[in-house]
Design a protein around this motif. Sequence first.
Motif, PDB file in Angstrom:
ATOM      1  N   ARG A 165       0.837  -1.185   0.000  1.00 58.46           N
ATOM      2  CA  ARG A 165       0.000   0.000   0.000  1.00 58.46           C
ATOM      3  C   ARG A 165       0.873   1.235   0.000  1.00 58.46           C
ATOM      4  N   TRP A 177     -13.382   0.019   0.292  1.00 53.49           N
ATOM      5  CA  TRP A 177     -12.522   1.047  -0.256  1.00 53.49           C
ATOM      6  C   TRP A 177     -11.490   0.451  -1.181  1.00 53.49           C
ATOM      7  N   LEU A 178     -10.630  -0.353  -0.659  1.00 52.05           N
ATOM      8  CA  LEU A 178      -9.557  -0.904  -1.486  1.00 52.05           C
ATOM      9  C   LEU A 178     -10.120  -1.886  -2.497  1.00 52.05           C
ATOM     10  N   GLU A 210       0.263   4.069   0.811  1.00 55.07           N
ATOM     11  CA  GLU A 210       0.078   4.967   1.943  1.00 55.07           C
ATOM     12  C   GLU A 210       1.126   4.747   3.030  1.00 55.07           C
ATOM     13  N   ASP A 231      -7.820   3.348   5.826  1.00 56.39           N
ATOM     14  CA  ASP A 231      -7.348   3.342   4.441  1.00 56.39           C
ATOM     15  C   ASP A 231      -6.548   4.584   4.070  1.00 56.39           C
ATOM     16  N   ILE A 232      -6.734   5.673   4.805  1.00 56.50           N
ATOM     17  CA  ILE A 232      -6.072   6.937   4.451  1.00 56.50           C
ATOM     18  C   ILE A 232      -5.216   7.366   5.644  1.00 56.50           C
TER      19      ILE A 232
END
Lengths: 626, 86
Positions: free
Chosen positions: A10, B84-85, A12, A545-546
């Motif tokens: 990921r 989301w992903l 992020e 997720d963020i």
Amino acid sequence: MRNSRDFGNRAESKCFPEHIQSPVFPGISPCVSGNLFRKKRFYSYTGGESTAKILRVDMNKLKATCEDVPDKWKNLGGRALTSSIVAEEVPADCHPLGPNNKLVFAPGIVTGTSAPSSGRISVGGKSPLTGGIKEANAGSSFAQKLAKLGIKAIIVQGQAKDKCYLLNIAKGKREFLDASPWMGRGLYEAYAQLMEKFGKDAAICSTGIAGEISGAAAGVAFNDIEGMPSRYAGRGGLGAVMATRGLKFIVVDDEGGPGVEIADKEIFKAGTKKLVAALHEHAITKPGGTLSSYGTDALINVINEAGALPHRNFSSGYDELAPLVSGEKKAETIKKRGGERPHVCSPGCIIQCSEVWVKEGGKDPVGVLEYESVWALGPNCGIYNLDDVGELNRACNDLGVDTIEMGDTIAVAMEGGVAKFGDGKRAIELMDEIRRKTPLGRILANGTEFTGKAFGVTRVPTVKGQGLPAYDPRPIKGIGVTYATTPMGADHTAGYAIAPEILGVGGKADPLDTKKADLSRGLQQATAFIDTSGYCLFTAFAIMDIPSGMEGMVESCNGVLGTNWSVQDAVNLGAKVLATERKFNKAAGFTKAHDRLAEFFKHEPLPPKNVVYDVPDAELDKVYPD
Amino acid sequence: MVVKVKLFGNLRDRTAERDVTGLVGIATIEGGRAEKVAEVMSLLRIAKEDIGHLFLNFSYSTPDARLSDGDTVSLFPKNMEIKWLQ
């Protein structure tokens, strides 16, 4: 098959130190070093002398006095504060309804500020349902008003002997009023009368009829923005703890209050800006996103198609009738009838998952029908009629009982022959047994396990005495690990493994993989921090997720407290809260044998996948190897 | 080979048939016209980017999944996704 560590990949992650990795948040380790808790900055308070106080309410003497907040609690809020106070002041072996238990209220760290979706309050005590420590939380203007009044926590202790009381709190005022006239009365009527008496801006918290009969399924109710008793710190029977203190209502008015002190306004502002951006970006939490369009009930069809929506007391994971009580059907009906959707549970929420369900013609508003409530009172009882579910939810709100516990209870009663599965009208009559305080009503008000014993039922879906929520653990193993091991008893919010196992949030995990100890532990730690911060748990969808959203959440707490926590520190705080709670439970008599699902999950295959719960006990014990 | 397709939300408009609740669209793909979920979607004029959740026989799945006789595919639109992903 993927294991719980397969979450890398990921972009992020670059926002966080590369040496720390987590299956829950990008960059966060699920493993916790005790050394981190000993860092001086973890407890340091650099924001100057706080004026926030603890309000100690002695029901023996009918006195409410303000106390300075001890240094050790100054940087805590919400769950961390309620659990710390309960662990220190409540004997673990006390009777939950006896004189030595206490009921603690604490708004979160940022509650009462302009931080988005942060109107949460934690309620804590020793649970009459589980016999262990309990934290239940709710979103309500009550939380914000309490914080703005400069009250960091309320500790209710002692037991009024003669009657029950209403505690009215305002700037410079703490008065006890006789609440006897509201004994035996429904909370919708009581809240309307109290709003008239104290003004529409008043905020109310209460226990209902179920609490009056010491029901272990009784929740603590709070007002929604319409002034109805639809927001609940529902789980664990804390409404009965409140009632046995002799406290029926707390009414708060924050006019003239000092507001929440913010030690560093720039950091606070920068943090909330990051979090707002994440909430606006994420598909689930953004305006017009799934939660604001359909509410949490959008999950009915999704979990049903995953074969994991429990029907008829956990006897099947699928039923073709489930769409009749889905978020889509409910949103369509609310629009047609003139109810409200989207809607906020407390001022300042930007997720807006709430709603106002109404009868035909727009009459008799109930408040929100959450996914868990619709499932518990609907499919789990074989009921696929939204109007019946709405009336059952109204009855729960009116009587002051937890909707999840009551849905499980009615389903077990149906299994025991008290009513037929699918008979919504009879289920509503059963709620009236509680209202009339009949022997049957007293059995039901004590929850799933008690009712199972009363009617000789062996399929009783509980952990530590608390009824399971709306996800069958047999086809979704990780949520079962959370149910089994959280100090709270079966609780999906304690570590929402559904996010990675079904929804693809915070990574992706195979729901049938039995290696879920690390995943559940990491989620439980992160959740304990969110429950402490004052933010709604649904912010987790965005911050999982963020990464900048998680950073913003922690920075906003730093802004309020004047601390310098890293994201890792925040997760460590969550781990410390869990350690405190488990220590209390151990002293209350809990062992590893209590960290198990009800036996039938291991040997009754769940259609349509026909799987049993096969996570080994050794894997469950890995979550907390203490 | 027969494959049953359940269409939720606005995807139900791709078919006239409804399930027992009248709320979910039903399509039946017969005669080996589709070997993969993606081909089912193509027959129903549904693009990958229109899909929020995809289940095959009660398990989370992908458009690349191969089909067998008697399979059930459940498709949710993008505006009903809770994820989301990708």
